[in-house]
Design an enzyme around this catalytic site. Structure first.
Site, PDB file in Angstrom:
ATOM      1  N   ASP A 117      41.913  28.680  38.123  1.00 29.24           N
ATOM      2  CA  ASP A 117      41.965  28.285  36.720  1.00 29.24           C
ATOM      3  C   ASP A 117      41.170  26.979  36.606  1.00 29.24           C
ATOM      4  O   ASP A 117      41.428  26.036  37.356  1.00 29.24           O
ATOM      5  CB  ASP A 117      43.422  28.083  36.285  1.00 29.24           C
ATOM      6  CG  ASP A 117      44.232  29.365  36.501  1.00 29.24           C
ATOM      7  OD1 ASP A 117      43.695  30.445  36.207  1.00 29.24           O
ATOM      8  OD2 ASP A 117      45.376  29.288  36.991  1.00 29.24           O
ATOM      9  N   ASP A 153      32.897  30.331  37.987  1.00 27.48           N
ATOM     10  CA  ASP A 153      31.963  30.618  36.887  1.00 27.48           C
ATOM     11  C   ASP A 153      31.905  29.413  35.950  1.00 27.48           C
ATOM     12  O   ASP A 153      31.118  29.393  35.024  1.00 27.48           O
ATOM     13  CB  ASP A 153      32.473  31.817  36.088  1.00 27.48           C
ATOM     14  CG  ASP A 153      33.821  31.488  35.466  1.00 27.48           C
ATOM     15  OD1 ASP A 153      34.763  31.229  36.235  1.00 27.48           O
ATOM     16  OD2 ASP A 153      33.922  31.426  34.225  1.00 27.48           O
ATOM     17  N   GLU A 196      35.752  37.516  39.620  1.00 24.76           N
ATOM     18  CA  GLU A 196      34.285  37.364  39.633  1.00 24.76           C
ATOM     19  C   GLU A 196      33.635  38.532  38.915  1.00 24.76           C
ATOM     20  O   GLU A 196      32.701  38.346  38.121  1.00 24.76           O
ATOM     21  CB  GLU A 196      33.765  37.255  41.076  1.00 24.76           C
ATOM     22  CG  GLU A 196      32.242  37.196  41.098  1.00 24.76           C
ATOM     23  CD  GLU A 196      31.637  36.786  42.422  1.00 24.76           C
ATOM     24  OE1 GLU A 196      32.360  36.383  43.337  1.00 24.76           O
ATOM     25  OE2 GLU A 196      30.399  36.850  42.516  1.00 24.76           O
TER      26      GLU A 196
END
Ligand code: SAM
Length: 222
Positions: A117, A153, A196
């Protein structure tokens, strides 16, 4: 709570490859499960442990320990490992912030932090898994030249991690802000977790930072 989730939570602690931080013999159980002295890699916030299982299949000469606070996710991880007949993966129900209380003896050569997170808001900065309070825990459970690898990401977490490396004068092994744009990429970086895959479907760029405790000599990439 749904019936399926309840079943997983009550069943998971009976699995031979799952250990629970609440059990004072958890670390001894993990050591006994591996019982071969082979080097250990830890995956933090592993979810269904895609990274651990992917690496374990490629590196049968190593052991892998996936850690997550959610028992139902580790139920899925255990099932995946068993279905793929992966004998060198163990799973631990634990909170990362108290991991050093369970792992007192076990030292990992490598830590993977896969799509944690990101906690993008400044108010939650202490929850980011590369905050100094977490790095202090990783230092205790890593071997001397052990590596920490973060795959994310999220731009904020990526930039924040680079800032911590700089401020704490840590050693950078590899840095890139879009690993799949590279012509060549090491196998370890290519395993794709559930999260992912979701980020890639949305067109997000995958970033990777690999670092160690020790002084910085070089950094590479994006
Ligand atoms: C976004 S998911 C990523 C799961 C997996 N790594 C992946 O890439 O598919 C984050 C995971 O971190 C776990 N987690 C979050 N905070 C944690 C903490 N403090 N201690 C242990 N696990 C935590 C959650 O339970 C969840 O499974």
């Amino acid at each position: 709570m749904g019936r399926k989730k309840y079943k997983k939570i009550t069943e998971v602690r009976s699995f031979l490859n799952v250990f629970d931080y609440k059990n004072e013999n958890a670390e001894a159980g993990i050591k006994n499960f591996f019982s071969n002295g082979k080097p250990i890699t830890i995956e933090l916030c592993c979810g269904q442990a895609d990274y651990s299982i992917g690496l374990a299949e490629h590196y049968p000469e190593r052991n892998f320990l996936g850690i997550d606070r959610k028992p139902n996710r580790l139920w899925n991880a255990s099932k995946n490992a068993n279905e793929r007949n992966t004998k060198n993966v163990a799973l631990l129900i634990a909170y990362i912030e108290r991991l050093d209380e369970t792992l007192k003896d076990i030292k990992a050569e490598e830590i993977w932090i896969t799509f944690p997170d990101p906690y993008p808001f400044q108010s939650s900065i202490k929850k980011r898994l590369t905050h100094p309070r977490f790095l202090a825990i990783y230092k205790k459970i890593l071997t001397e030249n052990g590596k920490i690898n973060l795959k994310t990401d999220d731009d904020t977490l990526y930039e924040y991690t680079l800032q911590m490396i700089d401020e704490m004068k840590l050693k950078t092994n590899f840095v890139h802000n879009d690993i799949y744009s590279l012509e060549q990429i090491t196998f370890e970086y290519t395993i794709k977790t559930k999260y992912e895959k979701m980020h890639l479907e949305k067109g997000k760029k995958i970033k990777l930072v690999s670092f160690s405790f020790g002084h910085s000599e070089s950094a590479s990439g994006g």
